[in-house]
Design an enzyme around this catalytic site. Sequence first.
Site, PDB file in Angstrom:
ATOM      1  N   ARG A 120       0.876  -1.187   0.000  1.00 62.83           N
ATOM      2  CA  ARG A 120       0.000   0.000   0.000  1.00 62.83           C
ATOM      3  C   ARG A 120       0.904   1.225   0.000  1.00 62.83           C
ATOM      4  NH1 ARG A 120      -5.126   1.322   3.787  1.00 62.83           N
ATOM      5  NH2 ARG A 120      -5.988   0.007   2.149  1.00 62.83           N
ATOM      6  N   HIS A 127      -7.515   0.710  -6.162  1.00 64.78           N
ATOM      7  CA  HIS A 127      -7.668  -0.175  -4.994  1.00 64.78           C
ATOM      8  C   HIS A 127      -8.342  -1.471  -5.469  1.00 64.78           C
ATOM      9  CE1 HIS A 127      -7.729  -1.414  -0.962  1.00 64.78           C
ATOM     10  NE2 HIS A 127      -8.585  -0.585  -0.415  1.00 64.78           N
ATOM     11  N   GLN A 165     -10.080  -4.120  -3.090  1.00 63.45           N
ATOM     12  CA  GLN A 165     -11.363  -3.649  -2.560  1.00 63.45           C
ATOM     13  C   GLN A 165     -12.486  -3.926  -3.546  1.00 63.45           C
ATOM     14  OE1 GLN A 165     -12.114  -1.941   0.541  1.00 63.45           O
ATOM     15  NE2 GLN A 165     -14.095  -2.639  -0.187  1.00 63.45           N
ATOM     16  N   ASP A 188     -17.511   6.580  -0.416  1.00 59.61           N
ATOM     17  CA  ASP A 188     -16.155   6.547   0.161  1.00 59.61           C
ATOM     18  C   ASP A 188     -15.904   7.932   0.769  1.00 59.61           C
ATOM     19  OD1 ASP A 188     -13.498   5.952   0.800  1.00 59.61           O
ATOM     20  OD2 ASP A 188     -12.750   6.100  -1.255  1.00 59.61           O
ATOM     21  N   CYS A 227     -16.452   1.295   1.262  1.00 57.61           N
ATOM     22  CA  CYS A 227     -15.227   0.511   1.463  1.00 57.61           C
ATOM     23  C   CYS A 227     -14.698   0.604   2.890  1.00 57.61           C
ATOM     24  CB  CYS A 227     -14.158   0.954   0.468  1.00 57.61           C
ATOM     25  SG  CYS A 227     -13.792   2.713   0.543  1.00 57.61           S
ATOM     26  N   ARG A 282     -13.120  -8.760   1.906  1.00 57.05           N
ATOM     27  CA  ARG A 282     -11.732  -8.455   1.561  1.00 57.05           C
ATOM     28  C   ARG A 282     -10.882  -9.711   1.716  1.00 57.05           C
ATOM     29  NH1 ARG A 282      -9.675  -3.358   1.721  1.00 57.05           N
ATOM     30  NH2 ARG A 282      -7.849  -4.432   0.918  1.00 57.05           N
TER      31      ARG A 282
HETATM   32  N1   CP Z   1     -11.061  -0.407   2.862  1.00 52.37           N
HETATM   33  C1   CP Z   1      -9.760  -0.397   3.228  1.00 52.37           C
HETATM   34  O1   CP Z   1      -8.845  -0.573   2.424  1.00 52.37           O
HETATM   35  O2   CP Z   1      -9.576  -0.214   4.573  1.00 52.37           O
HETATM   36  P1   CP Z   1      -8.176   0.032   5.307  1.00 52.37           P
HETATM   37  O3   CP Z   1      -7.690   1.384   4.866  1.00 52.37           O
HETATM   38  O4   CP Z   1      -8.503  -0.009   6.772  1.00 52.37           O
HETATM   39  O5   CP Z   1      -7.223  -1.052   4.904  1.00 52.37           O
HETATM   40  N1  NVA Z   2     -10.167   6.534  -1.048  1.00 48.05           N
HETATM   41  C1  NVA Z   2      -9.742   6.078   0.255  1.00 48.05           C
HETATM   42  C2  NVA Z   2      -9.938   4.592   0.380  1.00 48.05           C
HETATM   43  C3  NVA Z   2      -9.590   4.037   1.730  1.00 48.05           C
HETATM   44  C4  NVA Z   2      -9.752   2.561   1.826  1.00 48.05           C
HETATM   45  C5  NVA Z   2      -8.286   6.467   0.452  1.00 48.05           C
HETATM   46  O1  NVA Z   2      -7.497   6.329  -0.479  1.00 48.05           O
HETATM   47  O2  NVA Z   2      -7.953   6.918   1.548  1.00 48.05           O
END
Ligand code: CP
Ligand code: NVA
Length: 309
Positions: A108, A135, A138, A227, A267, A295
């Site tokens: 990430r 993502h 997700q 989101d 999400c 997930r």
């Molecule tokens: N939805 C998601 O990716 O959650 P986190 O940021 O907690 O991993």
């Molecule tokens: N769009 C959000 C998704 C988090 C899971 C971010 O990137 O922070």
Amino acid sequence: TEKGEKKDFLHISDFDKSTILKILDRAIEIEAQLKSGDRSFTPFKGKTMAMIFAKPSMRTRVSFETGFFLLGGHAIYLGPDDIQMGKREETRDVARVLSRYNDIIMARVFAHQDILNLAKFSTVPVINGLTDYNHPCQIMADALTIIEHIGRLEGTKVVYVGDGNNIVHSWLLLASVVPFHFVCACPKGFEPDKEAVDKAQKAGISKIEITNDPKEAVKDADVVYSDVWASMGQKEEASYRRQVFQGFQIDEALMKIAGPKAYFMHCLPAERGVEVTDSVIEAPNSIVFPQAENRMHAQNAIMLHVLGL
Ligand code: CP
Ligand code: NVA
């Protein structure tokens, strides 16, 4: 692993339709087996996974770590202060070192280019656990959730309301491979990346609409999706965005326009009272927790696929 032969999962559209559907079927099987209490399926026995996190996480970290463990493997969490990819050490070196210890790398990161570089230089499969651009894990979990609740993804109408962000780009890439109706309703100036929209539209697989009118957009939706308005890395814009995104909150009135068959998805993490009201996220048609659980099941199936298991 021979370079060039490894399978990465950096974008949904890295896989074709039949691969995506196969992975989702597999996810349903593994989910059923885990839920039955059967722990005899251990395809990751003797395998390790490095998990690089440049950003915070709950779902991604816990679902990958737990999922990999439940199927027999061992996952190593590397937080923002640990390897400091690109700062303490160049990404291409991180990629080659981690590849020598691990069977799989999940990351990430902020810049999407970072995960492309990681994948380019690693000799083991790399999975995208969120970048500023995409993502994919997700949206695979979301597709699984829609199949479990509605019976199919093909032909459904999914209406995303909010910022045209990484989540939207992954929805668009899914729509470029699997046919459904995807609508993104966002404020002017917060539309998704043009390239992702073009790719989805040119694929000619799904009906794609980008609009600034959430009320019109949600009509007859199967899923209304939200989101956060300020993603990780944009938190200093949060108060400005709250002004601009007025009218894009998912509340009971908007869900009423959507109609009785509409499920609510998010999400997570959610900012209740900002992009969604407490009553919508707590309503019986909100499926945010099965969505979060999925997930793990979706990713287990993705990991099996990239490892060729
Ligand atoms: N939805 C998601 O990716 O959650 P986190 O940021 O907690 O991993
Ligand atoms: N769009 C959000 C998704 C988090 C899971 C971010 O990137 O922070």
